[in-house]
Design an enzyme around this catalytic site. Structure first.
Site, PDB file in Angstrom:
ATOM      1  N   ASP A 101       0.836  -1.196   0.000  1.00  0.00           N
ATOM      2  CA  ASP A 101       0.000   0.000   0.000  1.00  0.00           C
ATOM      3  C   ASP A 101       0.880   1.258   0.000  1.00  0.00           C
ATOM      4  OD1 ASP A 101      -2.838   0.986   0.489  1.00  0.00           O
ATOM      5  OD2 ASP A 101      -1.821   1.956   2.164  1.00  0.00           O
TER       6      ASP A 101
ATOM      7  N   GLU B 236       1.809  -0.524  -4.980  1.00  0.00           N
ATOM      8  CA  GLU B 236       0.842   0.514  -5.299  1.00  0.00           C
ATOM      9  C   GLU B 236       1.642   1.814  -5.374  1.00  0.00           C
ATOM     10  OE1 GLU B 236      -3.198   2.766  -3.765  1.00  0.00           O
ATOM     11  OE2 GLU B 236      -1.562   2.397  -2.411  1.00  0.00           O
TER      12      GLU B 236
END
Ligand code: GLC
Ligand code: CA
Length: 535
Positions: free
Chosen positions: A201, A275
């Site tokens: 993330d 990401e």
């Protein structure tokens, strides 16, 4: 045929645990619920699942606010459920990727609780970004949280801490070796439990520079970074390279170390996908250099219009960029942070584009519900939960629309998702979209995905890259047909509202919508439809 290593051309199914299937009637999906539906996932024909966070969390940001990265939140079950999920997935031949959130912790993490109690300048505060206020009492700089409002929150003794997201998500200080070593413990914890990889993330955010400098347009960059905020692409792409807190060189040192850790799990083919939405796009290739991560998300299709010149550009650029470092691209049309593709470009368009993308080289990410052609949910403001909605005081609706639970069976909402009250409302309008209905309808989106994934495995994986098929209009603004060849398959996407006639011979493998007419070496592709033809 399977590609090697497993992740290279895998189709990866993203599960948002809270919205998948509720096993105990509390209205929220959970790990036992996922376990009970793994057969369904397997039948879809995907290779792996990616689970959005299910760790201990006060759930201010859908679990991306992690209070203990090495435990399961009771709302989702417990660690034994996680172990069982991994085992059952493996027994079905599915790989398991879990999300890790190294940019920030929840303010409920013990470290942050300790930091609040500790003094200015203490070791406890040095795990986060605490700074004194400016002389006039204002925060150390003017950055704006990606969820709206200032990205600094003041604590009792007057210091401010940095949070690029919600105030309940304090950013970790990755210059502090303690942070890095604690994260290694987390990675090992999940690897030892059996996971096959990680989705990282905000992978580009860990290292910050210019922490005490103002940005000329803080609101602009914050909006530009949000795929749920619509913005003129030119303005967006001019602002993005000026973001001071993403994509700093230091992040690559972190991933080089992580890569060594992954590779130390010999014969496991551990993978990690970043990401990292970075600009200019060439920067994304740095994340997948041979001593760093394995994949980086390609965000370009998440807000791409259904226009051939744009799509042609994105596909070409993505393949070429990744090829420059010996990697393959990734493709995603939907995720838990952006409007669902069927709502954004239209239902038939979404089917055509999915069938086109599933033919491309690289890895495809499918967001649970996308295989049902789900649109965004209709959510009354009073039911919204996204911190974006709350922090912008309703000015931005946020991402709940894409997170509405899946409709499984029956004729009325919540369609078997739960026996209780679903955490976000489902609409009765989804009656024809349930898994039950679509399973028995050969023309359903679900069966389109099932057939396409099987054909992809049989005919396309390991067939190398694509070649664009000659067409006078390719790449031009008026073009309405994109055509590529990969191995023995030709793929045509007709983007226009009228049928398109092409000269090809071969066997029709699949069509995304409508009826294909073929005679005398000519094939008529229905409006807004993609076909695969085998030669
Ligand atoms: C990522 C997640 C998103 C989350 C944010 C903060 O962008 O995909 O859902 O809100 O990070 O962790
Ligand atoms: Ca539940």
């Amino acid at each position: 045929m399977k590609s090697s290593p497993w992740w290279k051309q895998a189709t990866i199914y993203q599960i948002y645990p809270r919205s998948f299937f509720d096993s105990n009637g509390d209205g929220e999906g959970d790990l036992p619920g996922i376990i009970s539906k793994l057969e369904y996932v397997k039948e879809l024909g995907v290779d792996a699942i990616w689970l959005s966070p299910f760790y201990t969390s006060p759930n201010k940001d859908g679990g991306y606010d992690v209070a203990d990265p090495r435990d399961v939140d009771p709302r989702f079950g417990n660690l034994d459920d996680a172990k069982k999920l991994i085992q059952v997935a493996h027994s079905l031949g599915l790989k398991v990727i879990v999300d890790v959130v190294p940019n920030h912790f929840s303010d409920q993490h013990i470290w942050f609780q300790q930091a609040l109690k500790a003094k200015k300048g203490s070791a406890e505060r040095a795990r986060f970004h605490f700074y004194d206020a400016n002389e006039d009492g204002t925060p150390p700089n003017n950055w704006i949280s990606l969820f709206g409002g200032p990205s600094w929150t003041q604590v009792e003794d007057g210091q401010y801490y940095l949070h690029l997201f919600d105030s309940s998500q304090p950013d970790l200080n990755w210059d502090n070796p303690e942070v890095a070593s604690d994260y290694e413990v987390t990675l090992r914890f999940w690897l030892d439990l059996g996971v096959d990889g990680f989705r990282i993330d905000v992978a580009h955010g860990l290292v910050k520079e210019n922490l005490l400098t103002n940005h000329p347009d803080p609101q602009g960059i914050s909006d530009a970074l949000r795929l749920d905020v619509s913005m003129d692409p030119e303005i967006r792409y001019a602002l993005l390279p000026t973001v001071p807190y993403f994509d700093r060189q230091g992040v690559h040192e972190i991933y080089r170390k992580w890569r060594k850790l992954f590779d130390s799990y010999k014969d496991r083919d551990i993978m990690a996908v970043a990401e990292a939405w970075v600009h200019p796009p060439i920067n994304s290739t740095r994340y997948v250099r041979s001593d760093e991560l394995h994949q980086v998300f390609n965000f370009d299709l998440l807000d791409a219009p259904f226009k051939s010149d744009f799509l042609y550009e994105v596909v070409n650029r993505s393949i070429e960029l990744m090829d420059s470092v010996g990697a393959l691209p990734t493709w995603a049309l939907s995720n838990h942070d952006s409007p669902r593709v069927a709502s954004r470009i239209g239902e038939v368009q979404a089917r055509a584009l999915a069938l086109f993308v599933l033919a491309l080289p690289g890895s495809c990410y499918v967001f649970a519900g996308q295989e049902l052609g789900l649109p965004d949910g209709e959510i009354p403001d009073s039911s919204r939960q996204d911190p974006i909605y709350i922090r912008t005081k309703g000015a931005q609706k946020g991402r709940d629309g894409a997170r509405v639970p899946l409709p499984w069976n029956g004729d009325t909402a919540p369609f078997g998702f739960t026996t209780g009250k679903p955490w976000l409302p489902l609409t009765d309008k989804w009656k024809e979209l349930t898994v039950e209905k679509q399973s028995v309808d050969p023309k359903s989106t679900l069966n389109l995905f099932r057939t396409a994934l099987k054909l992809r495995a049989d005919h396309l994986i390991d067939q190398g890259s694509i070649t664009w098929l000659e067409s006078p209009e390719h790449g031009s603004k008026s073009d309405s047909l994109l055509a590529v060849r990969r191995g023995n398959v030709s793929i045509y996407m007709n983007l226009s509202d009228s049928a398109a006639e092409v000269e090809i011979t071969g066997k029709l493998l699949i069509v995304s919508a409508g009826i294909v007419d073929s005679r005398d070496g000519k094939v008529t592709i229905p409006p807004v439809s993609t076909i695969w033809v085998h030669h």
